[in-house]
Design a protein around this motif. Structure first.
Motif, PDB file in Angstrom:
ATOM      1  N   PHE A 107      32.110 -17.515  14.526  1.00 61.51           N
ATOM      2  CA  PHE A 107      32.083 -18.790  13.810  1.00 61.51           C
ATOM      3  C   PHE A 107      31.030 -18.780  12.711  1.00 61.51           C
ATOM      4  N   LEU A 108      29.835 -18.280  13.011  1.00 58.60           N
ATOM      5  CA  LEU A 108      28.775 -18.206  12.009  1.00 58.60           C
ATOM      6  C   LEU A 108      29.179 -17.302  10.849  1.00 58.60           C
ATOM      7  N   VAL A 109      29.744 -16.142  11.169  1.00 59.09           N
ATOM      8  CA  VAL A 109      30.150 -15.197  10.129  1.00 59.09           C
ATOM      9  C   VAL A 109      31.259 -15.793   9.268  1.00 59.09           C
ATOM     10  N   ARG A 110      32.276 -16.354   9.922  1.00 63.61           N
ATOM     11  CA  ARG A 110      33.397 -16.946   9.184  1.00 63.61           C
ATOM     12  C   ARG A 110      32.935 -18.092   8.284  1.00 63.61           C
ATOM     13  N   ILE A 127      17.541 -24.415  16.691  1.00 61.38           N
ATOM     14  CA  ILE A 127      16.656 -25.142  17.605  1.00 61.38           C
ATOM     15  C   ILE A 127      16.682 -24.540  19.013  1.00 61.38           C
ATOM     16  N   GLY A 128      17.062 -23.276  19.084  1.00 59.71           N
ATOM     17  CA  GLY A 128      17.014 -22.524  20.333  1.00 59.71           C
ATOM     18  C   GLY A 128      16.635 -21.093  20.015  1.00 59.71           C
ATOM     19  N   PRO A 129      16.729 -20.187  20.979  1.00 56.70           N
ATOM     20  CA  PRO A 129      16.556 -18.772  20.660  1.00 56.70           C
ATOM     21  C   PRO A 129      17.547 -18.370  19.569  1.00 56.70           C
ATOM     22  N   MET A 130      17.123 -17.508  18.637  1.00 64.43           N
ATOM     23  CA  MET A 130      17.938 -17.219  17.457  1.00 64.43           C
ATOM     24  C   MET A 130      18.837 -16.000  17.630  1.00 64.43           C
ATOM     25  N   THR A 131      19.313 -15.780  18.854  1.00 63.54           N
ATOM     26  CA  THR A 131      20.114 -14.605  19.183  1.00 63.54           C
ATOM     27  C   THR A 131      21.419 -14.561  18.397  1.00 63.54           C
ATOM     28  N   ASP A 132      22.172 -15.657  18.389  1.00 66.28           N
ATOM     29  CA  ASP A 132      23.455 -15.679  17.685  1.00 66.28           C
ATOM     30  C   ASP A 132      23.274 -15.405  16.198  1.00 66.28           C
ATOM     31  N   LEU A 139      25.212  -7.633  12.400  1.00 65.65           N
ATOM     32  CA  LEU A 139      26.565  -7.083  12.376  1.00 65.65           C
ATOM     33  C   LEU A 139      27.231  -7.256  11.020  1.00 65.65           C
ATOM     34  N   HIS A 140      26.881  -8.357  10.326  1.00 63.01           N
ATOM     35  CA  HIS A 140      27.478  -8.653   9.016  1.00 63.01           C
ATOM     36  C   HIS A 140      26.363  -9.107   8.072  1.00 63.01           C
ATOM     37  N   ASP A 142      26.067  -9.505   5.027  1.00 61.75           N
ATOM     38  CA  ASP A 142      26.414 -10.425   3.949  1.00 61.75           C
ATOM     39  C   ASP A 142      26.505 -11.877   4.431  1.00 61.75           C
ATOM     40  N   THR A 143      26.326 -12.093   5.747  1.00 58.63           N
ATOM     41  CA  THR A 143      26.220 -13.459   6.268  1.00 58.63           C
ATOM     42  C   THR A 143      25.145 -14.237   5.522  1.00 58.63           C
ATOM     43  N   ALA A 144      24.062 -13.562   5.146  1.00 55.54           N
ATOM     44  CA  ALA A 144      22.936 -14.219   4.481  1.00 55.54           C
ATOM     45  C   ALA A 144      23.346 -14.887   3.175  1.00 55.54           C
ATOM     46  N   ARG A 145      24.375 -14.356   2.509  1.00 54.68           N
ATOM     47  CA  ARG A 145      24.797 -14.908   1.212  1.00 54.68           C
ATOM     48  C   ARG A 145      25.318 -16.326   1.346  1.00 54.68           C
ATOM     49  N   GLY A 146      25.817 -16.680   2.516  1.00 52.93           N
ATOM     50  CA  GLY A 146      26.384 -18.002   2.709  1.00 52.93           C
ATOM     51  C   GLY A 146      25.434 -19.004   3.335  1.00 52.93           C
ATOM     52  N   ILE A 147      24.157 -18.633   3.462  1.00 51.18           N
ATOM     53  CA  ILE A 147      23.164 -19.524   4.068  1.00 51.18           C
ATOM     54  C   ILE A 147      22.172 -19.989   3.006  1.00 51.18           C
ATOM     55  N   ASN A 148      22.095 -21.284   2.831  1.00 57.64           N
ATOM     56  CA  ASN A 148      21.165 -21.867   1.866  1.00 57.64           C
ATOM     57  C   ASN A 148      19.734 -21.767   2.359  1.00 57.64           C
ATOM     58  N   ARG A 149      19.542 -22.179   3.617  1.00 59.13           N
ATOM     59  CA  ARG A 149      18.219 -22.089   4.254  1.00 59.13           C
ATOM     60  C   ARG A 149      18.394 -22.188   5.754  1.00 59.13           C
ATOM     61  N   ILE A 150      17.365 -21.754   6.454  1.00 58.36           N
ATOM     62  CA  ILE A 150      17.287 -21.919   7.905  1.00 58.36           C
ATOM     63  C   ILE A 150      16.101 -22.827   8.179  1.00 58.36           C
TER      64      ILE A 150
END
Length: 327
Positions: A107-110, A127-132, A139-140, A142-150
């Motif tokens: 879901f996160l990757v998609r 707001i939990g352990p950042m495992t996912d 694993l991917h 390029d996931t970072a490209r779709g994240i504005n901020r954490i």
């Protein structure tokens, strides 16, 4: 004005319930889904709790996705209140919400890939352990490209720890995942214990949640059942609601103050999970985090209380809609 697209990566948990209900009551936010990981309690229980929270809010449009059942490397640890397991039905009534079939990492990757293509990156509230999140980034990449901020509830500096003397729980539970996220290059805003300890909710504040219909009543029962006050540590009555600060920052950043720093985490040894922040550049490393250092306590309490109260209207509207569908 377009809504802020948000995914909440969580391990419900009482604090998580407050953060999720705050987001659901805020029209500024489009909540795309919940990515759920083991943390406060085992994965089966965090999933059940997340489904109960969504169910009592009436927001059937928000899906719950099951993620990692344990940390990347270290032995599993659970939160201080792990014994609570799934929220008891007398505290939060059961519903008919079930987790989605898709895995949380998928879901996160998609979602982030779609966001990158559309040019509208997503904000992740971790707001939990950042495992996912770490798995998705590893694993991917390029996931970072779709994240504005954490924006994460993580870390402890001057406040020291609460699960151990040296570590905040979310990082302690999976320090290797936190390390992956901190090294990702994604803009990060961090709510450490140093700031969450500055806003304490008294019994009167907790009682005010009851104005929020069934959802507010359940939230009040949760916080009443698990007393979080510690006058010996805080010096006054009341207890923090850590995770809700991440969502509050998205809604009202003017309530907070912070400063850039290079933040790292210890991933081995006796002090595994310890976070350090270099505010003065002693390490000569580029700042990778904006560390939140101060909060307007009254403003934060007012915001959370007011937004939880909105659930009374949401529940009423949901009930009328169901009546209309039956007719």
């Amino acid at each position: 004005m377009s809504k802020l697209q948000v995914i909440i990566d969580c391990d419900p948990g009482v604090d998580d319930a407050a953060a999720i209900l705050l987001a659901l009551a805020s029209p500024e936010i489009e909540l795309l889904g919940l990515s759920v990981v083991a943390g406060n309690v085992p994965l089966d229980d965090t999933l059940a709790n997340a489904c109960k929270i969504i169910g009592i809010s009436g927001r059937r449009d928000v899906a719950v996705y099951a993620g990692a059942s344990g940390p990347l490397v270290r032995d599993q640890v659970y939160g201080k209140y792990a014994r609570i397991g799934t929220f008891a039905d007398d505290l939060m009534p059961p519903g008919d919400i079930a987790p989605a079939r898709e895995n949380a990492v998928q879901f996160l990757v998609r979602s982030t890939h779609a966001a990158a293509v559309s040019g509208d990156p997503i904000t992740i509230c971790a707001i939990g352990p950042m495992t996912d999140l770490a798995l998705a980034l590893t694993l991917h990449p390029d996931t970072a490209r779709g994240i504005n901020r954490i924006i994460c509830m993580a870390g402890a500096f001057r406040a020291l720890g609460h699960r151990t003397p040296w570590a905040e729980f979310n990082v302690y539970a999976d320090p290797h995942a936190a390390d992956v996220v901190l090294r990702s290059g994604i803009p990060i805003v961090m709510m450490p214990l140093d700031v969450t300890f500055q806003a304490l909710f008294t019994s009167e504040h907790i009682a005010a949640f009851r104005r929020g219909g069934r959802a507010g009543e359940a939230l009040c029962k949760l916080f009443t059942a698990f007393d979080r006050s510690d006058i010996g540590r805080f010096g006054r009555p009341g207890g923090p609601i850590h995770d809700a600060m991440t969502v509050a920052w998205l809604l009202r950043p003017e309530l907070f103050s912070g400063q850039p720093a290079h933040v790292g985490v210890e991933t081995r040894g006796e002090t595994m999970g310890h976070t350090y922040a270099d505010f003065t550049g002693k390490l000569g490393r580029k700042a990778n985090v904006t560390v939140i250092t101060g909060v307007d306590e009254a403003g934060f309490i007012e915001l959370l209380t007011e937004r939880i109260a909105r659930h009374a209207g949401s529940c009423a509207r949901d009930g009328h809609k169901r009546e209309a569908e039956i007719r």
